[in-house]
Design a protein around this motif. Structure first.
Motif, PDB file in Angstrom:
ATOM      1  N   PHE A 177     -81.105 -20.907  -3.620  1.00 12.23           N
ATOM      2  CA  PHE A 177     -81.295 -19.981  -4.143  1.00 12.23           C
ATOM      3  C   PHE A 177     -80.972 -19.744  -5.336  1.00 12.23           C
ATOM      4  CE2 PHE A 177     -83.067 -17.999  -0.693  1.00 12.23           C
ATOM      5  CZ  PHE A 177     -83.670 -16.812  -0.835  1.00 12.23           C
ATOM      6  N   LEU A 181     -83.049 -19.174  -9.047  1.00 18.47           N
ATOM      7  CA  LEU A 181     -82.884 -19.188  -9.985  1.00 18.47           C
ATOM      8  C   LEU A 181     -82.432 -19.974 -11.529  1.00 18.47           C
ATOM      9  CD1 LEU A 181     -80.881 -16.345  -8.586  1.00 18.47           C
ATOM     10  CD2 LEU A 181     -83.083 -16.280  -9.235  1.00 18.47           C
ATOM     11  N   VAL A 415     -86.555 -11.595  -4.427  1.00 14.99           N
ATOM     12  CA  VAL A 415     -85.239 -12.587  -3.748  1.00 14.99           C
ATOM     13  C   VAL A 415     -84.637 -12.149  -3.094  1.00 14.99           C
ATOM     14  CG1 VAL A 415     -83.129 -12.768  -5.565  1.00 14.99           C
ATOM     15  CG2 VAL A 415     -84.948 -13.334  -6.127  1.00 14.99           C
ATOM     16  N   VAL A 457     -89.422 -18.470  -5.708  1.00 18.95           N
ATOM     17  CA  VAL A 457     -88.082 -17.825  -6.581  1.00 18.95           C
ATOM     18  C   VAL A 457     -89.104 -17.792  -7.812  1.00 18.95           C
ATOM     19  CG1 VAL A 457     -86.820 -17.266  -7.481  1.00 18.95           C
ATOM     20  CG2 VAL A 457     -86.412 -17.061  -4.805  1.00 18.95           C
TER      21      VAL A 457
END
Length: 546
Positions: A177, A181, A415, A457
């Motif tokens: 993640f 991001l 998310v 994402v």
């Protein structure tokens, strides 16, 4: 009706806006105490029982809602818990509160009677670290929404201290993640560089495609969840084909060759005898996979004395054309079953044009002739394909999809929901005993799961393909396409499952890895307390019988 993609120029089909989120306070990374919640978690239950929840049939007269994200939206705050139930210590791994949540999860497909549950012990994740990771991600999402790249970078620096590609499950999922991001922040700062890196993340070369297929086989070997779904699908097919002599199964992609080996074995021991002919059509662009599957199945069919035909269709669900559908070779005299495993959600981003039904002459104000053109209507590609499949009059269609909602316009919602979902998957790989230094585990986490997280994402518009929807969303789509739910006449999963799958329900530490909730029309497979995959059966609403 044309299935050609009208979005070939890359123009986004679904307009998405990242809604501004409430800015975080000046203490963005403070973790709220959950000691009060932990105090409620008492009386750990040592007994492990096979947790198959048998429930009543859903009320199909109720119209399913599209707003499936609202049920787990904790006021838009990433720090809320939704899917991954986290308890900081093993002494608080099971509770009356968790039992209530298990019952609530089992009832999501309809109004059902609350079952009596013997709560097993689960492999738990660290709640304090989860809250911290979610709060840091909330900070990054808020900063990106407001265009504050510097603040987003600060959050990513902190994420890097919580993440590791080779650490424990939480560190590994946090690493994926953080990278996603980071790519999204890069898109705002340096879009050209972002676009170039995106090509590296999602290569289209045949070698990369073949490697992805091999990685999915590794996933099946390390994680039993999709093998459970395949077993449910196979038994549904054999049950629906009772008494049929000529059987045709169409795989739209995503199924493992091992699923079709099991199907051959099931037909070989069918009480009424083997079918006179069995034909399998598989849609795939992986030449190596098609060749190996054909060789493997022909050899096993010969051993079992089943007349078998393998029909490869060299295509992909993203590019399925009318010519590809025609190459299925569907014809009368065969009982048709269609399966789709984690495929149809990829078509939700695209639209196509269809012809509306003919309009009566008086509605054209008396005007006739060649000048009157039938109006066109835009429809989502997944819905258009479902209509085409319904027109093939299958006796059964089995749909296997992620039981999650990762299709919202809000980045914060995606998310939050995706983190709970993929944390459960990373944790299952650990619970199954795969060594942290395993090359197969690394391939699954970095090639397969990482790419899905990156898609959810870091990508937007028509380029974002992993648009997972819950079973209620698919129920609405199937109904609009002309299908109706079909009763799964499989009594209990533990009554037919391969003994090897039942053994895999326990981790190396004796905790439960997965369980199955079911009613008459739906199987939902859980990892810990998180719903992971749903299996549903459908047939055309105009079909007589049943």
């Amino acid at each position: 009706m044309s299935l050609e993609n009208s979005n070939s120029k890359g123009k986004p089909v679904i307009k998405e806006e990242v809604s501004p989120l409430t800015p975080v306070e000046q203490k963005p990374f403070a973790v709220m105490s959950n000691l009060d919640d932990k105090a409620m978690l008492k009386n750990e239950v040592e007994e492990v029982s096979l947790p198959i929840l048998e429930t009543a049939a859903p009320h199909h007269h109720q119209t399913p809602t599209n707003d499936v994200s609202g049920s787990d939206d904790n006021n838009g705050v990433l720090g809320g818990t939704s899917g991954v139930q986290d308890v900081g210590s093993s002494s608080a791994s099971a509770s009356a509160s968790a039992a209530h949540m298990m019952q609530q999860a089992a009832m999501q497909w309809g109004a059902v009677a609350a079952p009596t549950v013997i709560l097993p012990a689960f492999q738990q994740l660290d709640s304090s670290r989860i809250l911290l990771i979610k709060e840091v991600m909330q900070h990054c999402v808020t900063a990106l929404a407001t265009g504050d790249v510097l603040a987003a970078n600060t959050g990513l620096v902190i994420m890097s201290t919580l993440a590791s590609a080779d650490g424990d499950p939480l560190q590994r999922v946090a690493f994926a993640f953080a990278e996603a991001l980071g790519r999204r922040a890069l898109q705002q700062m340096l879009p050209g560089l972002y676009g170039g890196l995106l090509q590296l993340d999602f290569p289209s070369q045949p070698a990369a495609i073949g490697y992805t297929g091999a990685t999915r086989l590794c996933f099946d070997a390390l994680c039993p969840l999709l093998r459970v779904a395949a077993s449910v699908a196979n038994h549904a097919i054999v049950t629906a084909m009772e008494g049929e002599e000529h059987v045709h199964v169409v795989d739209l992609g995503g199924a493992s060759p091992n699923q079709w080996l099991e199907l051959l074995h099931l037909f070989a021991v069918r009480p009424e005898g083997k079918p006179s002919s069995l034909r399998l059509t598989v849609v795939s662009e992986e030449e190596g996979l098609l060749s190996c599957t054909a060789w493997l199945l022909h050899r096993e069919a010969a051993r079992l004395h089943i007349t078998f035909t393998f029909n490869p269709v060299r295509s992909h669900i993203d590019r399925l054309s009318p010519h590809d559908v025609a190459s299925f070779g569907v014809h009368g005299g065969e009982a048709l079953a269609i399966t789709s495993t984690l495929q149809l959600h990829r078509l939700i981003a695209d639209v196509t044009n269809i012809d509306l039904p003919a309009v009566a002459d008086h509605q054209h104000h008396g005007k006739k002739g060649k000048g009157n053109k039938q109006p066109k209507h835009q429809i989502i590609m997944a819905d258009a394909l479902l209509r085409v499949l319904c027109d093939l009059s299958p006796k059964l269609m089995v749909l296997t999809e992620q039981e999650a909602y990762h299709n919202g316009a809000s980045l914060g919602d995606r998310v939050r929901n995706a983190f709970d979902y993929y944390a459960a998957l990373f944790n299952d790989l650990e619970a199954g005993g795969a060594p942290r230094e395993s090359a197969d585990r690394a391939a699954v986490e970095r090639m397969l799961l990482r790419q899905e997280i990156m898609d959810i994402v870091a990508r937007d518009g028509s380029s974002r393909r992993e648009r997972h929807e819950s079973v209620m969303g698919w129920a609405q789509r199937m109904g609009m396409a002309g299908f109706r739910p079909m009763h799964l006449q499989v009594r209990r999963f533990d009554a037919f499952a391969d003994p090897g799958l039942l053994v895999l329900q326990l981790s190396l530490h004796g905790t439960l890895r997965y369980w199955v909730a079911q009613d008459n029309t739906c199987f939902i497979i859980y990892a810990n307390m998180t719903p992971m995959f749903s299996v549903t059966a459908w047939r055309p609403a105009t079909t007589t019988g049943e």
